[in-house]
Design a protein around this motif. Structure first.
Motif, PDB file in Angstrom:
ATOM      1  N   ALA A 112       0.173  -3.601  -4.578  1.00  0.00           N
ATOM      2  CA  ALA A 112      -0.089  -2.751  -3.411  1.00  0.00           C
ATOM      3  C   ALA A 112      -0.228  -1.300  -3.853  1.00  0.00           C
ATOM      4  O   ALA A 112       0.336  -0.880  -4.867  1.00  0.00           O
ATOM      5  CB  ALA A 112       1.048  -2.888  -2.403  1.00  0.00           C
ATOM      6  N   ASP A 113      -0.980  -0.541  -3.064  1.00  0.00           N
ATOM      7  CA  ASP A 113      -1.159   0.883  -3.340  1.00  0.00           C
ATOM      8  C   ASP A 113      -0.938   1.684  -2.054  1.00  0.00           C
ATOM      9  O   ASP A 113      -0.641   1.119  -0.996  1.00  0.00           O
ATOM     10  CB  ASP A 113      -2.531   1.155  -3.973  1.00  0.00           C
ATOM     11  CG  ASP A 113      -3.706   0.736  -3.097  1.00  0.00           C
ATOM     12  OD1 ASP A 113      -3.597   0.779  -1.849  1.00  0.00           O
ATOM     13  OD2 ASP A 113      -4.757   0.375  -3.654  1.00  0.00           O
ATOM     14  N   SER A 114      -1.083   2.980  -2.151  1.00  0.00           N
ATOM     15  CA  SER A 114      -0.835   3.851  -0.996  1.00  0.00           C
ATOM     16  C   SER A 114      -1.803   3.585   0.148  1.00  0.00           C
ATOM     17  O   SER A 114      -1.431   3.708   1.319  1.00  0.00           O
ATOM     18  CB  SER A 114      -0.929   5.320  -1.417  1.00  0.00           C
ATOM     19  OG  SER A 114       0.093   5.623  -2.338  1.00  0.00           O
ATOM     20  N   ALA A 115      -3.030   3.227  -0.171  1.00  0.00           N
ATOM     21  CA  ALA A 115      -3.997   2.908   0.882  1.00  0.00           C
ATOM     22  C   ALA A 115      -3.528   1.692   1.679  1.00  0.00           C
ATOM     23  O   ALA A 115      -3.693   1.643   2.907  1.00  0.00           O
ATOM     24  CB  ALA A 115      -5.378   2.672   0.282  1.00  0.00           C
ATOM     25  N   ASP A 116      -2.927   0.730   0.995  1.00  0.00           N
ATOM     26  CA  ASP A 116      -2.386  -0.442   1.690  1.00  0.00           C
ATOM     27  C   ASP A 116      -1.248  -0.038   2.621  1.00  0.00           C
ATOM     28  O   ASP A 116      -1.172  -0.506   3.762  1.00  0.00           O
ATOM     29  CB  ASP A 116      -1.877  -1.480   0.683  1.00  0.00           C
ATOM     30  CG  ASP A 116      -2.982  -2.035  -0.195  1.00  0.00           C
ATOM     31  OD1 ASP A 116      -4.080  -2.318   0.321  1.00  0.00           O
ATOM     32  OD2 ASP A 116      -2.740  -2.186  -1.409  1.00  0.00           O
ATOM     33  N   LEU A 117      -0.359   0.819   2.134  1.00  0.00           N
ATOM     34  CA  LEU A 117       0.754   1.265   2.978  1.00  0.00           C
ATOM     35  C   LEU A 117       0.247   2.020   4.198  1.00  0.00           C
ATOM     36  O   LEU A 117       0.768   1.844   5.304  1.00  0.00           O
ATOM     37  CB  LEU A 117       1.718   2.141   2.183  1.00  0.00           C
ATOM     38  CG  LEU A 117       2.492   1.457   1.065  1.00  0.00           C
ATOM     39  CD1 LEU A 117       3.496   2.432   0.454  1.00  0.00           C
ATOM     40  CD2 LEU A 117       3.185   0.198   1.544  1.00  0.00           C
TER      41      LEU A 117
END
Length: 169
Positions: A112-117
């Motif tokens: 996961a990355d920040s865009a997912d969060l």
């Protein structure tokens, strides 16, 4: 890693104060990783992004972390002290992506990355947010389509694969 000048630290505090959590993480990672753009930082695995932020904090204020939080259910305080080095010692993201099988089809799982969060930040149901995050992190193999939904066991399998490839995420 170099400490930030006071001017940059004050600007970071102002920007982060008015930004949602994922955006704060991207902003701070971009400060820590001067050779990365904001877009690059938004797609870093969370463990890598957070290691950069901890490294910046360590360069600015030293190794000791004194953390405070409140339980969201009972409002009890929790205070913890630890060394930043303990967080930085967690394994980095794995180089190869593990596979999971969902309804007879194989998918790779990416960290996961920040865009997912950011994409799941406003979902009120934890269960739905977990499912949406798991779906976002599936990479189809052999032209398969990502399913529209996942069963609880499938969500758990994707979550386990995500923890395997990015233990600090």
């Amino acid at each position: 890693m170099r400490p930030l000048p006071a001017r940059d630290l004050l600007e970071a505090a102002a920007v982060c104060r008015n930004s949602p959590g994922p955006a704060r993480g991207v902003y701070l990672a971009a400060l820590a990783l001067a050779d990365h753009s904001f877009t690059d930082c938004a797609t870093l695995p969370l463990g890598t992004r957070d290691a950069a932020i901890v490294g910046l904090r360590r360069a600015m204020f030293g190794d000791r972390l004194e953390l405070s939080a409140r339980c969201p259910r009972c409002d009890a305080p929790l205070d913890v002290a630890m060394e930043a080095a303990a967080l930085l010692a967690l394994s980095p993201a794995a180089a190869t992506l593990p596979d999971v099988e969902i309804a007879g089809t194989r998918f790779a799982v990416r960290p996961a990355d920040s865009a997912d969060l950011a994409a799941i930040a406003d979902i009120p149901s934890v269960e739905q947010a977990r499912e949406d995050l798991a779906l976002r992190c599936l990479i189809p193999r052999d032209g398969a389509d990502v399913p529209a939904s996942l069963a609880p066991g499938e969500i758990d399998a994707v979550g386990a694969a995500m923890a395997e490839i990015d233990p600090a995420g």
